[in-house]
Structure formats: structure tokens, C-alpha cells
Write a protein that holds these residues in place. Structure first.
Motif, PDB file in Angstrom:
ATOM      1  N   PRO A  37      79.736 115.618   2.642  1.00  0.00           N
ATOM      2  CA  PRO A  37      78.402 115.976   2.147  1.00  0.00           C
ATOM      3  C   PRO A  37      78.001 115.177   0.917  1.00  0.00           C
ATOM      4  O   PRO A  37      78.853 114.722   0.137  1.00  0.00           O
ATOM      5  CB  PRO A  37      78.547 117.468   1.815  1.00  0.00           C
ATOM      6  CG  PRO A  37      80.009 117.681   1.585  1.00  0.00           C
ATOM      7  CD  PRO A  37      80.714 116.714   2.480  1.00  0.00           C
ATOM      8  N   GLY A  81      76.537 120.991   1.374  1.00  0.00           N
ATOM      9  CA  GLY A  81      75.673 119.873   1.028  1.00  0.00           C
ATOM     10  C   GLY A  81      75.246 119.174   2.301  1.00  0.00           C
ATOM     11  O   GLY A  81      75.840 119.335   3.358  1.00  0.00           O
ATOM     12  N   ARG A  82      74.206 118.391   2.199  1.00  0.00           N
ATOM     13  CA  ARG A  82      73.656 117.728   3.371  1.00  0.00           C
ATOM     14  C   ARG A  82      74.560 116.580   3.813  1.00  0.00           C
ATOM     15  O   ARG A  82      75.031 115.786   3.002  1.00  0.00           O
ATOM     16  CB  ARG A  82      72.260 117.192   3.063  1.00  0.00           C
ATOM     17  CG  ARG A  82      71.504 116.702   4.306  1.00  0.00           C
ATOM     18  CD  ARG A  82      70.088 116.323   3.925  1.00  0.00           C
ATOM     19  NE  ARG A  82      70.057 115.101   3.157  1.00  0.00           N
ATOM     20  CZ  ARG A  82      70.026 113.872   3.691  1.00  0.00           C
ATOM     21  NH1 ARG A  82      70.049 113.727   5.011  1.00  0.00           N
ATOM     22  NH2 ARG A  82      69.977 112.803   2.918  1.00  0.00           N
ATOM     23  N   VAL A  83      74.834 116.522   5.109  1.00  0.00           N
ATOM     24  CA  VAL A  83      75.553 115.388   5.659  1.00  0.00           C
ATOM     25  C   VAL A  83      74.562 114.493   6.386  1.00  0.00           C
ATOM     26  O   VAL A  83      73.492 114.936   6.798  1.00  0.00           O
ATOM     27  CB  VAL A  83      76.680 115.835   6.628  1.00  0.00           C
ATOM     28  CG1 VAL A  83      77.741 116.608   5.884  1.00  0.00           C
ATOM     29  CG2 VAL A  83      76.118 116.643   7.782  1.00  0.00           C
TER      30      VAL A  83
END
Length: 496
Positions: free
Chosen positions: A111, A128-130
Motif C-alpha cells: 500500500p 492504504g491504497r494499492v
């Protein structure tokens, strides 16, 4: 060793000046997180004057609340991978570098916003954004892609290669590594130096000796530890044995990749003889445990005869391999002019070691360094830059290593092989060794308790994979295996 501490706004211009004056690529570029001790990050950039073997360092402090620095990658391309690594591992922004792709922490699984080499990193489990991985594609009529890997048909490391092909010639090779990333630099944090030796040996298994020796040298330089003369000679002997078994393995790989099985089989016999000799000398086929901080393992008096007798048989078999390869018309047709890397491209990319010397770069860290100077070391250099040049460099270096070992044995002094370090000193130091693939570099910093605070590792494969990507252009896909084996780089050493 020269250290220049400059203001952040002077960092780029100072680096560019040293690059021009020393005619050196960026040898190391890394960050040390000192927010707790000094309220910021320190960024280091190293250059080397190859003629004088003089290291020059540029150092600057970046405030914790504004961790950005001016990129030097547009002017010095050999800095590009290092800058990408800094952004990936620390989150520091190289301003002006358009290449923000990750190197080891794959977008699909790691992430955003988690930087593992920061001191306050506690794991990437908070979410978190991947993202998604995107390899640069080439579009056009008649262009198609050939993906290879990351799992390969052999006992080798994983790496992904994507060929863009127009008809038969390769017009672009995109590579992706990081599949064997183990977080070695993070694992070294807070370790005692003696514990770090075993980790260094496992960075790249077929270069265990070079890795461990470079780490030991860094610690020895910090503590101003004098290594006994006998140990210096034995370290050089072990290093050449490691070079020999790596080179003969690569030579056999080139033969098998063009279907020339008989010399490949003989290369396997020679490699086995070398590794069996290693095992008898130090108890490890890969020379693990041969070196330690302050010295190395000793050999018995009878071992000198064992080495000389073993080398006599090995060199006789090797002469047959050399003759078979260089007199085979069909083999020479596959390697001559194939996979050429020009001197200009090698210099711009920072390709060093055996691959650089095959393109005309006369750089070898053994040159004018004791005890190699006492043994009459001769550097091997070619100018063609193709697979054949890299093959001949390996053949010549194999013979030179055999000669060096016998010369070093003849001059081997008596005495101790270990200096007791006692309490390790606080400070930082560099260890540099010319391994089988090229320079193996370790920079370490110890705290007042003698523990490792930061250890930066640069394996030669880290800089040389880009050389392979250029060398294969305008060649055909069936020639990629022999091009690849002529470089014979380490996935694990690259991935850390």
C-alpha cells in the motif's frame, strides 16, 4: 575518503561537479534517517576516482518536514535507480525525476504511504491504497509482446521480462524484479556487527564471500581495525576461488544456452571441483564462514599443496573448454556481435565489473590494491561489448584468478589471521570489494553501543540489469538467454 557536507540547494551542483571531474558514475546514493538524533534525513552520494581509488562523498541534511531534494538523474542517469529506491523506501521526493516507478515493493500488494526504511516504520498492515503495475508498452502495426517469467524453467531467481518485438528484432525490453526482496537492510538494523556477517553472506548466495568481506571491511574501517597480513592474502585467495566458480558456471551457461552441451558438462565438472575444494578448505562449498570481522579462517600447511594440485587439474580441463568454445564455428556465430553494449551506454548507465570491462571500461577495484599489487594483478579489458567479449573476459579472468592464487600462496606470510576487535567504535565506514560480477559496496553506521543503525548495500547486479536491457535491443528473442547468461546477474543481490 573525502566528505563534503553541503546545503540542500548545493547538493545537485556539487554532485554534477564531482561526476564531471572524476569521470565516475554514481557509485552509491542513499538516505540515513536521523530524525530522532538530528531532526532530519541525511542523503549521501558517492563517487570514485578509479585511477587513485579515492572516494568522494557529498552529504546534505534534509528537514523532516520537507523531505525533498533536487534530482540528478537527468544529468547523471546512473543515479536514477538510486533515486527511485529512495522514494520507495523512505518517501523522499527527487524533484525533477519523471521516473517514479517502484523497484521492489510491488504496486499490487504494497500500500501507498508505507516506507519500510524509516525508523518509525511499524509494518504495512494498517491498510492504504494499492495500485496496478504498468509496464511501458510499445504500440504500432506488427508489434507484439512476449512475456517471460517471473518463474523460469531452471534453478534461478524470479524476474519478469517483457519483450516488445517487431517481427523478430527486440525493440524494447521491460524488466521487473523485487520478487526475492527480503528487507536485508531493515533486518540489519540494531544488529551487532558479528550478527551482520551471517546476513551479509545471504544477500546473494553465489557471492557469499564478497558480500561478507565488503561488510567486514566497512566495520573494520569504522573501528580502525588492522587486519593481519596473512588474513589479507587468504581473503584474496578465497575471493578468487569464488570468482572462478562463478565464471565457469556462467561460461557453461552460455554454452548450454546455444545447445553446446559437451563444454557445458565439462564446466559443471570444473565448478564441482572448485566448490569441493572450498568445502575442504573452510567447510562450505559457498565459502560461508571463511571471513570474519578482523580477519578470516586460516588454512593448514597441507592445504597449500591441496590447492595447487587441485588447480593443476582444473586448469587442464579449463584449457579444453576454452579450446572447444573458441574453435567452434557454430558457437562463435551465436556469440560474436550478439548483445552489444557500447562504451557510451555502459558509462551512462554506470555498468561496472566484468560487463563494463567487456565494453572498454578499465575499472577493477583490485587494481593497485594490496595484496593484489604484490601478486602482479593484470586487469582484463575488451572493447567489443558483445557476448563474445564478455565470454573472453570471463575466460581470461578465470586464468588470471588461477595465477593469482598460486602467486599469493607462494608469498603467503606466516602469522595470525584474526585481530580481536574488542568494542566496536561509533561512526560510519565503507567496505568495497570487486566480486565476480563487479563492485560489492557496503556503507554502515554504528551507534555508541556498537550496533548497526544503518547499512546500505549495493550489489553490482543493481546497476547492471539496465545494461542487459539495452544490450538485447535489435537482437532476436532466441538470443536473449545467451545475452542474459553473458551478464549472469543476481536476482537476490538486486532485490535485497
Amino acid at each position: 575518503m573525502i566528505y563534503l557536507e553541503v546545503k540542500p540547494e548545493e547538493f545537485k551542483s556539487t554532485c554534477l561537479k564531482l561526476h564531471k571531474e572524476l569521470h565516475s558514475p554514481v557509485m552509491m546514493l542513499f538516505v540515513d534517517d536521523e530524525r530522532i538524533e538530528q531532526g532530519g534525513y541525511f542523503i549521501y552520494c558517492a563517487f570514485l576516482s578509479f585511477k587513485e581509488q579515492q572516494w568522494s562523498w557529498v552529504k546534505t541534511r534534509l528537514p523532516a518536514d520537507n523531505p525533498v531534494f533536487d534530482s540528478i538523474a537527468k544529468e547523471i542517469y546512473s543515479a536514477n535507480l538510486f533515486e527511485r529506491e529512495i522514494k520507495e523506501m523512505f518517501g523522499l521526493e527527487p524533484l525533477g525525476n519523471p521516473d517514479n516507478r517502484r523497484l521492489r515493493l510491488h504496486d499490487e500488494v504494497w500500500p501507498e504511504g508505507h516506507f519500510p526504511l524509516r525508523k518509525d516504520f511499524s509494518g504495512a498492515n494498517a491498510g492504504g491504497r494499492v495500485g496496478e503495475y504498468s509496464a511501458g508498452q510499445v504500440f504500432g502495426e506488427g508489434i507484439f509482446e512476449v512475456p517471460v517469467g517471473p518463474v523460469h524453467a531452471g534453478i534461478i531467481g524470479p524476474g519478469h521480462f517483457c519483450f516488445s518485438v517487431a517481427g523478430e528484432p527486440i525493440i524494447k525490453l521491460s524488466t521487473r524484479f523485487g520478487f526475492t526482496h527480503r528487507g536485508i537492510e531493515k533486518l540489519l538494523e540494531n544488529k551487532l556487527p558479528d550478527e551482520g556477517v551471517a546476513l551479509a553472506e545471504r544477500v546473494s548466495g553465489d557471492s557469499s564471500l564478497a558480500q561478507a568481506q565488503a561488510f567486514c571491511r566497512a566495520i573494520e574501517n569504522i573501528s580502525k581495525l588492522i587486519v593481519p597480513e596473512r588474513a589479507l592474502y587468504l581473503r584474496a585467495i578465497f575471493l578468487e576461488l569464488e570468482r572462478m566458480y562463478n565464471h565457469i558456471s556462467s561460461i557453461g551457461g552460455m554454452a548450454i544456452d546455444v545447445g553446446f552441451s559437451f563444454p557445458a558438462a565439462l564446466c559443471s565438472i570444473i565448478k564441482e571441483a572448485l566448490q569441493a575444494l572450498n568445502d575442504r578448505l573452510v567447510g562450505s562449498r559457498f565459502l560461508k564462514g571463511a571471513v570474519a570481522i578482523g580477519g578470516c579462517r586460516d588454512i593448514k600447511e597441507g592445504d597449500k599443496k591441496l590447492i595447487i594440485d587441485s588447480l593443476a587439474i582444473i586448469m587442464a580441463d579449463f584449457s579444453e573448454v576454452r579450446k572447444m568454445l573458441l574453435t567452434s564455428v557454430s558457437f562463435m556465430d551465436r556469440v560474436d556481435t550478439t548483445g552489444r553494449l557500447s562504451l557510451e551506454n555502459a558509462e551512462n548507465l554506470g555498468v561496472l565489473g566484468m560487463a563494463g570491462r567487456a565494453s572498454g571500461l578499465a575499472v577493477d577495484l583490485r587494481d593497485n590494491i594490496y595484496p593484489y599489487s604484490a601478486a602482479g594483478f593484470k586487469m582484463m579489458v575488451r572493447n567489443e561489448g558483445d557476448v563474445l567479449a564478455r565470454l573472453i573476459i570471463r575466460l581470461d579472468e578465470f586464468e588470471e584468478s588461477g595465477r593469482l592464487i598460486q602467486e599469493l600462496l607462494d608469498k603467503l606470510p606466516k602469522g595470525e589471521t584474526m585481530s580481536q576487535p574488542g568494542k566496536y567504535s561509533q561512526g560510519s565506514g565503507l567496505g568495497a570489494v570487486e566480486g565476480a560480477r563487479g563492485p560489492v559496496l557496503y556503507w554502515a553506521r554504528l551507534n555508541n553501543e556498537g550496533r548497526i543503525v544503518r547499512c546500505k548495500i549495493v550489489d553490482p547486479s543493481f546497476r547492471n540489469w539496465t545494461g542487459l536491457s539495452l544490450a538485447v535491443l535489435e537482437n532476436i528473442v532466441p538470443d536473449f538467454p545467451v545475452c542474459n547468461k553473458s551478464f549472469d546477474l543476481s536476482y537476490a543481490g538486486n532485490d535485497l
